[in-house]
Design a protein around this motif. Structure first.
Motif, PDB file in Angstrom:
ATOM      1  N   ALA A 261       0.695  -1.428  -0.104  1.00 56.89           N
ATOM      2  CA  ALA A 261       0.093  -0.209   0.077  1.00 56.89           C
ATOM      3  C   ALA A 261       0.748   1.269  -0.056  1.00 56.89           C
ATOM      4  CB  ALA A 261      -0.933  -0.104   1.016  1.00 56.89           C
ATOM      5  N   LEU A 262       2.141   1.108   0.569  1.00 59.23           N
ATOM      6  CA  LEU A 262       3.087   2.405   0.516  1.00 59.23           C
ATOM      7  C   LEU A 262       3.665   2.577  -0.951  1.00 59.23           C
ATOM      8  CD1 LEU A 262       4.984   1.654   3.578  1.00 59.23           C
ATOM      9  CD2 LEU A 262       3.194   3.293   3.464  1.00 59.23           C
ATOM     10  N   ARG A 263       3.277   1.713  -1.854  1.00 61.62           N
ATOM     11  CA  ARG A 263       3.956   1.766  -3.156  1.00 61.62           C
ATOM     12  C   ARG A 263       2.987   1.787  -4.115  1.00 61.62           C
ATOM     13  NH1 ARG A 263       9.418   1.212  -3.434  1.00 61.62           N
ATOM     14  NH2 ARG A 263       9.140   0.647  -5.784  1.00 61.62           N
ATOM     15  N   ALA A 264       1.925   1.158  -4.159  1.00 60.70           N
ATOM     16  CA  ALA A 264       0.739   0.721  -5.233  1.00 60.70           C
ATOM     17  C   ALA A 264       0.248   2.176  -5.308  1.00 60.70           C
ATOM     18  CB  ALA A 264      -0.065  -0.177  -4.784  1.00 60.70           C
ATOM     19  N   GLY A 265      -0.572   2.295  -6.719  1.00 61.36           N
ATOM     20  CA  GLY A 265      -1.437   3.283  -6.963  1.00 61.36           C
ATOM     21  C   GLY A 265      -2.932   3.114  -6.409  1.00 61.36           C
ATOM     22  N   ALA A 266      -3.042   1.779  -6.664  1.00 63.70           N
ATOM     23  CA  ALA A 266      -4.462   1.249  -5.918  1.00 63.70           C
ATOM     24  C   ALA A 266      -4.340  -0.326  -5.747  1.00 63.70           C
ATOM     25  CB  ALA A 266      -5.398   1.445  -7.182  1.00 63.70           C
ATOM     26  N   ILE A 267      -5.041  -0.365  -4.828  1.00 62.47           N
ATOM     27  CA  ILE A 267      -4.865  -1.845  -4.070  1.00 62.47           C
ATOM     28  C   ILE A 267      -6.133  -2.309  -3.395  1.00 62.47           C
ATOM     29  CG2 ILE A 267      -4.036  -1.183  -1.706  1.00 62.47           C
ATOM     30  CD1 ILE A 267      -2.102  -3.648  -1.745  1.00 62.47           C
ATOM     31  N   THR A 268      -6.517  -3.576  -3.468  1.00 64.17           N
ATOM     32  CA  THR A 268      -7.642  -4.259  -2.843  1.00 64.17           C
ATOM     33  C   THR A 268      -7.283  -4.702  -1.431  1.00 64.17           C
ATOM     34  OG1 THR A 268      -7.348  -6.294  -4.089  1.00 64.17           O
ATOM     35  CG2 THR A 268      -8.685  -4.907  -5.093  1.00 64.17           C
TER      36      THR A 268
END
Length: 297
Positions: A261-268
């Motif tokens: 979550a610190l790197r992604a643009g969007a995450i489930t």
């Protein structure tokens, strides 16, 4: 960077609202109520929970909902006969046999093959799998979890994914293979990896979209994720959670969420990401089957 959390619950609710509206139109204009039959064999507690939730959602959507519960001792011939009876029932538009089947006497492949392809709302029949693999997506019933994953991706990437690098981790017939076909159909460049893939961290680092469906808790490390990537975590794994007390557990996905979550643009998230979409897509497939049943009448 802090990733956008993809709220599967809210997106699923919007899909269910569309199904309800479509059901109301079909009933009003053609007098047809979508019918979903769910077949449960045995007494597996998890399967009982899944079947009950599907039945509740079908009724909420205004469907004719039927459940057939068979003992674990049922023979293959008896199970196939029930499926064939449902095939012939004009009030039933979708047939779902809850998997896995218990014991070794029943064949999942033979059971699925017995379902009429036009009522195979789980998208597991060889004909539907073949249509999807051939790129004839509009003619196929697409398996519910992969279909839900694509809805989630399209929600955060409405401009499309043409030309993006997509990595699918997992090669099952339920998720990995069909989601790879859907991504290719959307003109992504697709790589399929699995537990024996060498150099997986480097593949993840190059991926604009990561679909994790390998069934291993937190297998994909957050530090592997490319900055700004879309991460769809299909995994649902229960692990020990001693911080919550002795004997307590918690659910995690196949991706190390906090780091990703610190790197992604969007995450489930897990839970609350892909899971709600699966049932929503089952309802959408059933409505579509009912609509197709009146074409030409």
């Amino acid at each position: 960077m802090t990733a956008t959390v993809i709220d599967g619950k809210t997106i699923a609710q919007a899909s269910i609202a569309e199904v309800k509206a479509g059901t109301e139109r079909l009933v009003a204009e053609r007098g047809v109520t979508p019918g979903l039959a769910v077949v449960l064999v045995g007494e597996d507690p998890a399967s009982q929970v899944y079947v009950a939730s599907k039945g509740r959602m079908a009724k909420e959507c205004g469907f004719h909902s039927v459940q057939h519960t068979l003992p674990a001792t049922v023979t293959q011939a008896e199970l196939t006969a029930l499926v064939e009876k449902l095939n012939a029932d004009p009030a039933i538009h979708g047939i779902l046999v809850q998997l896995p089947l218990p014991g070794n006497a029943l064949s999942e492949r033979e059971t699925i093959a017995a379902i009429a392809p036009e009522k195979d709302v789980d998208g597991l029949h060889d004909i539907n799998i073949g249509r999807l693999a051939a790129g004839r997506v509009e003619e196929a019933f697409v398996p519910c979890t992969p279909k839900g994953c694509m809805v989630l991706i399209n929600t955060v990437r409405p401009e499309g994914i043409s030309g993006l690098n997509a990595l699918v981790i997992g090669r099952s017939n339920l998720v990995g293979r069909p989601i790879a076909s859907l991504l290719q159909h959307a003109n992504a460049t697709v790589t399929v990896a699995h537990s024996r893939t060498r150099g997986l961290p480097d593949l993840v680092r190059n991926a604009d979209i990561v679909i994790a469906a390998i069934g291993r808790p937190e297998y994909v490390k957050g530090e592997w994720i490319k900055s700004g990537a879309i991460v769809i975590d299909v995994g649902i794994n229960r692990i020990d959670a001693p911080e919550r007390g002795e004997g307590r557990t918690r659910l995690v996905g196949d991706v190390e969420y906090d780091g990703a979550a610190l790197r992604a643009g969007a995450i489930t998230p897990v839970p609350g990401g892909v899971g709600p979409m699966t049932i929503a897509m089952l309802m959408a497939n059933t409505l579509r089957s009912a609509e197709q049943s009146v074409v030409g009448r």
